[in-house]
Design a protein around this motif. Structure first.
Motif, PDB file in Angstrom:
ATOM      1  N   ARG A   1      71.450  17.316  38.748  1.00 11.56           N
ATOM      2  CA  ARG A   1      70.998  17.834  40.049  1.00 11.56           C
ATOM      3  C   ARG A   1      72.030  18.789  40.651  1.00 11.56           C
ATOM      4  NH1 ARG A   1      72.506  18.103  44.652  1.00 11.56           N
ATOM      5  NH2 ARG A   1      74.390  16.932  44.169  1.00 11.56           N
ATOM      6  N   ARG A   2      71.617  19.994  40.994  1.00 10.91           N
ATOM      7  CA  ARG A   2      72.527  20.948  41.633  1.00 10.91           C
ATOM      8  C   ARG A   2      71.777  21.735  42.695  1.00 10.91           C
ATOM      9  NH1 ARG A   2      76.025  18.745  39.567  1.00 10.91           N
ATOM     10  NH2 ARG A   2      76.120  18.180  41.743  1.00 10.91           N
TER      11      ARG A   2
ATOM     12  N   SER B   1      76.292  17.246  49.467  1.00 12.95           N
ATOM     13  CA  SER B   1      76.901  17.153  50.788  1.00 12.95           C
ATOM     14  C   SER B   1      76.931  18.534  51.417  1.00 12.95           C
ATOM     15  CB  SER B   1      78.325  16.618  50.657  1.00 12.95           C
ATOM     16  OG  SER B   1      79.026  16.840  51.852  1.00 12.95           O
ATOM     17  N   SER B   2      76.627  18.577  52.688  1.00 11.81           N
ATOM     18  CA  SER B   2      76.609  19.844  53.408  1.00 11.81           C
ATOM     19  C   SER B   2      77.952  20.554  53.233  1.00 11.81           C
ATOM     20  CB  SER B   2      76.355  19.541  54.880  1.00 11.81           C
ATOM     21  OG  SER B   2      76.236  20.731  55.577  1.00 11.81           O
TER      22      SER B   2
ATOM     23  N   ARG C   1      79.702  16.420  43.312  1.00 15.58           N
ATOM     24  CA  ARG C   1      79.438  14.994  43.059  1.00 15.58           C
ATOM     25  C   ARG C   1      77.961  14.756  42.784  1.00 15.58           C
ATOM     26  NH1 ARG C   1      83.424  12.186  47.611  1.00 15.58           N
ATOM     27  NH2 ARG C   1      85.027  13.814  47.500  1.00 15.58           N
TER      28      ARG C   1
ATOM     29  N   LEU D   1      73.076  13.014  57.675  1.00 10.33           N
ATOM     30  CA  LEU D   1      72.190  13.436  56.572  1.00 10.33           C
ATOM     31  C   LEU D   1      72.846  13.075  55.238  1.00 10.33           C
ATOM     32  CD1 LEU D   1      71.018  16.936  57.880  1.00 10.33           C
ATOM     33  CD2 LEU D   1      69.582  14.908  57.579  1.00 10.33           C
ATOM     34  N   ASP D   2      74.159  13.307  55.163  1.00 15.37           N
ATOM     35  CA  ASP D   2      74.881  12.969  53.929  1.00 15.37           C
ATOM     36  C   ASP D   2      74.807  11.468  53.639  1.00 15.37           C
ATOM     37  OD1 ASP D   2      75.529  15.621  53.664  1.00 15.37           O
ATOM     38  OD2 ASP D   2      77.692  15.312  53.501  1.00 15.37           O
TER      39      ASP D   2
END
Ligand SMILES: Cc1cc2nc3c(=O)[nH]c(=O)nc-3n(C[C@H](O)[C@H](O)[C@H](O)COP(=O)(O)O)c2cc1C
Length: 597
Positions: A359-360, A109-110, A105, A192-193
């Motif tokens: 972004r990756r 996300s962790s 996405r 954190l997410d």
């Protein structure tokens, strides 16, 4: 739960979910593939509203977002579609040979487990839905699912508290999605997410000329009523046994995090200062509570796993964090009086929508990749609290960055600190000075309070450093290999922390803040860290580098390195930036290829 009990519970949760080299935080210890949670929530039997797929190139330049504010876009179907498409939608699918593709996405996300769900409270929008309501966002199909209707008079009441057009976004977390893999530490990752998601929404809103602020006068129960999320089981008992019996009503329950108000970012033409779009949020929150009480929610949530593992540490912490008051007091933060953030050195042409989507995270970094000094300083400047995205947080900045610099042009490899919270950092500086001297970096832009940390020799250390700490803090911070090795060792032996241009730990003011503000501050510290991480991800992408969040690190190893021997400060999130080595074995698929796009 009494506030002191709740605080004890949170401090216990934090201590018990630290990773140590010889003892990781409690987790299952194996992957229960049979019960891997579905990464998407949906609501059966709801009206589905497809959103448009905007052209990502038709967005303002990424660097321009840090300068002047784009003219506010009108609130219409294109706006709603773009807001989600640029913040929480699918960004790509990846596929390894012989395996099924998995989706990624815009928001990181962790473990790519995506515990954050999002909701929209909106008036009727021509071309999408005639009647306003509460909608759940489904990123898999880039569409909304109607959960309830808000009749026009109710919307008029809400509108009377905001003197511009507005939307409200709600965020909630499903802890099970993360605890399935990460066990007890999962609650930290979920928050954190949330910080990353707030960052994504702030950037997308900015590209549309809008801004974000958090609604504070709401308890968890209020947010549950408004978002239609589950209630938590409460008990009034305060003995330890009873507390350990409490749990979320259902392991897949969504726990509300925050409601965010979106308004056009209008500025006064002469002063350039923000025009107030609403007064204190009390009136709006009161109206929300009144208007949502008694509304009927449509649809039933899908089931994510057949069976679940219990994590009482998470249940206890979640209950301790449930805000019972609807009027918490926060330290003053007035974005209108904040200095304008230094926009950095660049004016690159890349459209922001392209950067958001490109972004990756990476699993390998190129040790030959050297980051230009200008780019490095611009990245740091954009993490400062006066930048626009931090307006979404209610707490003033509490987090500074300790950097392991490996490969930045003209900078000696070593340990550095960027002070982000100027007032309030004195105690951290005093603590660091027991172990290091702080050398200002010559030629560093004035906007940055950036120092090199040079280890004192044992003889130079103050007499009051206890003997048992001295060994652990004698590190040769001028040796590049030591710094690289240390960075990766602290990050649970992950090479990416040592092979990039730099990595860092986010050091937050901790116990004194929780003592003064209560447990409520705990998730907010993680939100600030996640938001800083999101800025670094985008900055790295814009520079042709890549970033990766690092949730797995040995907490106290980092603290010992800095001479932090109490819980006055804690490292809450790590991050690395470097030149990526792209895994060419992985195939990329378009985000909505499954919809024929
Ligand atoms: C809070 C958080 C913690 C993370 N921790 C790690 C980590 O310790 N190691 C790692 O390799 N990646 C880590 N990641 C990266 C995620 O695995 C990555 O975001 C996810 O696989 C989705 O991929 P994407 O970022 O390319 O969209 C973390 C990401 C987040 C947001």
């Amino acid at each position: 739960m009494k506030d002191t009990d709740a605080l004890d519970t949170i401090l216990r949760y934090h201590a018990q979910t630290k990773h140590h080299p010889d003892r990781y935080a409690p987790s299952l210890g194996y992957m229960d593939w049979e019960n891997q949670p579905v990464p998407f929530r949906w609501f059966n039997n709801t009206e589905k509203i497809d959103l448009f797929h905007p052209d990502i190139r038709q967005t303002p330049g990424y660097d321009a977002l840090f300068g002047s504010i784009p003219d506010p876009a009108p609130l219409d179907a294109v706006f709603i579609s773009a807001l989600f498409y640029h913040s929480l939608a699918l960004a790509a699918w990846k596929q390894a040979s012989g395996s099924r593709p998995w989706s990624l996405r815009i928001n990181p996300s962790s473990g790519a487990l995506y515990p954050t769900e999002s909701y929209l409270i909106s008036p009727g929008i021509q071309g999408l839905y005639d009647t306003g309501g509460l909608f759940h966002y489904d990123p898999m199909h880039h569409r909304l699912e109607r959960r309830c209707r808000i009749p026009d008079p109710a919307w008029a009441d809400l509108s009377s508290h905001v003197n511009s057009s507005f939307l409200i976004l709600g965020l909630s977390s499903i802890f099970w999605r993360e605890s399935w893999k990460y066990g007890a530490r999962a609650l930290r990752y979920c928050h954190l997410d949330v910080g990353h998601a707030i960052g994504c929404i702030s950037f997308a809103a900015r590209a549309l000329g809008w801004k974000l602020s958090m609604l504070t006068h709401l308890s968890h129960e209020d947010m549950n009523h408004i978002l239609g999320t589950g209630a938590m089981a409460h008990t009034t008992g305060d003995d330890h046994h009873k507390r350990s019996q409490m749990k979320l009503e259902h392991p897949e329950q969504e726990v509300p995090d925050a409601l965010l108000l979106l308004t056009p970012d209008q500025r006064d033409a002469e002063s350039g200062l923000p025009k107030p779009t609403h007064g204190p949020d009390e009136g709006l929150c009161r109206a929300l509570k009144a208007r949502f009480s008694g509304l009927t929610f449509e649809g039933a949530p899908n089931r994510l796993s057949r069976e679940h593992h219990e994590w009482p540490l998470i249940d206890d912490a979640a209950l301790a964090l449930a805000r019972t008051e609807s009027t918490p007091t926060f330290p003053d933060k007035d974005p209108a009086n904040a200095p304008i953030g230094w926009p950095g050195h660049f004016d690159r042409p890349d459209p922001s929508g392209v950067i958001f989507r490109k972004r990756r995270s990476v699993s390998t970094m190129d040790p030959e990749g050297i980051l230009a000094l200008d780019t490095f300083y611009t990245m740091l400047a954009r993490t400062l609290p006066e930048q626009f995205m931090f307006d979404a947080l209610v707490l003033p900045a509490q987090v500074s960055l300790v950097l392991f610099v490996h490969r930045v042009e003209s900078l000696l490899p070593g340990l550095y600190i960027l002070i982000r919270n100027r007032p309030g950092s004195e105690h951290l500086i005093k603590t660091l000075k027991t172990t290091y001297t702080l050398e200002p970096e010559p030629n560093c832009p004035e906007a940055l309070e950036f120092y090199r940390l040079c280890a004192r020799s044992q003889a130079e250390q103050p007499a009051d450093v206890p003997d048992q700490w001295r060994d652990s803090i004698l590190i040769d911070t001028s040796n590049p290999e030591t710094i690289q090795d240390l960075a990766s060792r602290i990050s649970c032996h992950q090479d990416i922390a040592g092979l990039g241009a730099f990595s860092l730990g986010m050091i937050a003011r901790f116990e004194p803040l929780l003592q003064s503000m209560g447990p409520l501050a705990y998730p907010m510290l993680f939100w600030e860290c996640g938001l800083i991480g999101q800025v670094l991800y985008l900055e790295a992408t814009a520079a042709g580098f890549a970033g990766t969040g690092i949730g797995c690190f040995f907490d106290d190893m980092m603290h010992r390195l800095l001479g932090i021997h109490t819980i006055s400060f804690q490292s809450l999130y790590h991050f690395t930036v470097g030149r990526p080595i792209i895994d060419s074995r992985l195939k990329s698929l378009a985000p909505y290829h499954h919809l024929g796009r």
